[in-house]
Design a protein around this motif. Structure first.
Motif, short mmCIF file in Angstrom:
data_model
loop_
_atom_site.label_atom_id
_atom_site.label_comp_id
_atom_site.label_asym_id
_atom_site.label_seq_id
_atom_site.Cartn_x
_atom_site.Cartn_y
_atom_site.Cartn_z
N PHE A 1 -4.14 11.49 14.08
CA PHE A 1 -3.62 12.83 14.36
C PHE A 1 -3.58 13.03 15.87
O PHE A 1 -4.51 12.64 16.58
N SER A 2 -2.48 13.64 16.35
CA SER A 2 -2.32 13.88 17.79
C SER A 2 -2.87 15.25 18.16
O SER A 2 -2.18 16.27 18.05
N HIS A 3 -4.13 15.27 18.57
CA HIS A 3 -4.74 16.52 19.00
C HIS A 3 -4.08 17.02 20.28
O HIS A 3 -3.53 16.23 21.06
N GLU A 4 -4.16 18.32 20.49
CA GLU A 4 -3.63 18.90 21.72
C GLU A 4 -4.34 18.27 22.92
O GLU A 4 -5.56 18.19 22.96
N PHE B 1 -3.98 15.09 23.78
CA PHE B 1 -4.14 13.64 23.63
C PHE B 1 -3.09 12.87 24.43
O PHE B 1 -3.42 11.88 25.09
N GLU B 2 -1.84 13.32 24.39
CA GLU B 2 -0.79 12.61 25.13
C GLU B 2 -1.05 12.66 26.64
O GLU B 2 -0.89 11.64 27.33
N THR B 3 -1.49 13.81 27.14
CA THR B 3 -1.82 13.92 28.57
C THR B 3 -2.99 13.02 28.91
O THR B 3 -3.00 12.36 29.96
N MET C 1 4.34 8.27 22.44
CA MET C 1 2.99 7.84 22.81
C MET C 1 2.83 6.33 22.66
O MET C 1 2.07 5.71 23.41
N ILE C 2 3.55 5.74 21.73
CA ILE C 2 3.54 4.28 21.61
C ILE C 2 4.06 3.65 22.90
O ILE C 2 3.53 2.65 23.38
N GLU C 3 5.10 4.25 23.47
CA GLU C 3 5.65 3.73 24.73
C GLU C 3 4.64 3.84 25.87
O GLU C 3 4.54 2.94 26.71
N ILE C 4 3.89 4.94 25.91
CA ILE C 4 2.84 5.09 26.94
C ILE C 4 1.80 3.98 26.78
O ILE C 4 1.39 3.33 27.74
N ILE C 5 1.38 3.77 25.54
CA ILE C 5 0.36 2.75 25.24
C ILE C 5 0.85 1.37 25.65
O ILE C 5 0.11 0.59 26.27
N THR D 1 -12.91 17.30 15.75
CA THR D 1 -12.82 18.02 17.02
C THR D 1 -13.11 17.05 18.15
O THR D 1 -13.94 16.15 18.01
N ILE D 2 -12.41 17.22 19.27
CA ILE D 2 -12.56 16.29 20.38
C ILE D 2 -12.41 17.03 21.70
O ILE D 2 -11.51 17.85 21.86
N ASP D 3 -13.31 16.77 22.61
CA ASP D 3 -13.26 17.31 23.97
C ASP D 3 -12.89 16.14 24.89
O ASP D 3 -13.72 15.30 25.21
N PHE D 4 -11.61 16.08 25.30
CA PHE D 4 -11.15 14.95 26.08
C PHE D 4 -11.78 14.89 27.47
O PHE D 4 -11.95 13.82 28.03
N GLU D 5 -12.14 16.04 28.02
CA GLU D 5 -12.82 16.04 29.32
C GLU D 5 -14.19 15.39 29.20
O GLU D 5 -14.59 14.60 30.07
#
Length: 214
Positions: free
Chosen positions: A53-56, A58-60, A85-89, A180-184
């Protein structure tokens, strides 16, 4: 005679180039000589993200991610619906693996084969690592995966901010619809605790050649 020597020299150079390309394009190997699930290494810590799932954010986070990278275990459905996102990866050369269904969904090899086909379609190679979503590997599924020359993974622990680290740990971060995920905080964890690849964790160095059990 001169033409023959030039021709032989050209063929020799082509063969050298071809061998170099083969060793670069085929980085897969079997870590074990029989079906086995790898849940811990020996050197440092490895971080992996289970992505369904692409959490808010995640792409950034992906765009700003810097090496050393975690390994991204990607779900077939997420791969198909996330081309940007596959292209970023791929552009950043972030290591990836295949995240499967729950173990009970593998009543035959067709499900696994379809997942591998989708992964190969988007990444131009077969996956090196595989993990089920429930971390369970029945004996028949282990044999299916091993027959595909893919290694099986299971986390030592799930990531949380108070996690006590040990040498060789394989730490997983679930990115599912209800997680839930805290990317920071995840970025801070990676900055404070340098991570290594699975290969480095297991063997102390990166594996770049194709290895199969005899």
């Amino acid at each position: 005679m001169r033409r023959i020597l030039l021709l032989l020299g050209s063929l020799f150079l082509i063969l050298l180039f071809y061998q170099k390309e083969i060793s670069t394009v085929l980085p897969t190997f079997n870590a074990t000589n029989e079906p086995a699930i790898i849940s811990k290494g020996h050197y440092g810590q490895t971080l992996m993200l289970e992505v369904t799932f692409s959490h808010e954010g995640f792409e950034t986070w992906l765009k700003n991610l810097k090496a050393p990278y975690p390994i991204l275990l990607l779900d077939k459905a997420w791969i198909e619906r996330s081309p940007s996102m596959i292209e970023i990866i791929k552009d950043k050369r972030i290591p990836t693996a295949l995240l499967g269904h729950n173990s009970t969904d593998y009543t035959n090899s067709k499900v696994l084969e379809e997942e591998i086909t989708i992964y190969k379609k988007y990444f131009d190679k077969e996956p090196l690592w595989f993990m089920t979503k429930d971390y369970i590997f029945p004996d028949d599924l282990q044999q299916m995966i091993f027959n595909q020359r893919i290694n099986m993974l299971m986390p030592t622990a799930l990531w949380h901010q108070e996690l006590s680290l040990e040498e060789g740990m394989i730490i997983s971060v679930p990115l599912h619809a209800h997680s839930t995920i805290d990317f920071e905080q995840l970025t801070l964890f990676m900055q404070q605790n340098p991570i290594v690849s699975i290969e480095e964790n297991l063997f102390g160095y990166q594996i770049k050649t194709k290895r199969f059990p005899q």
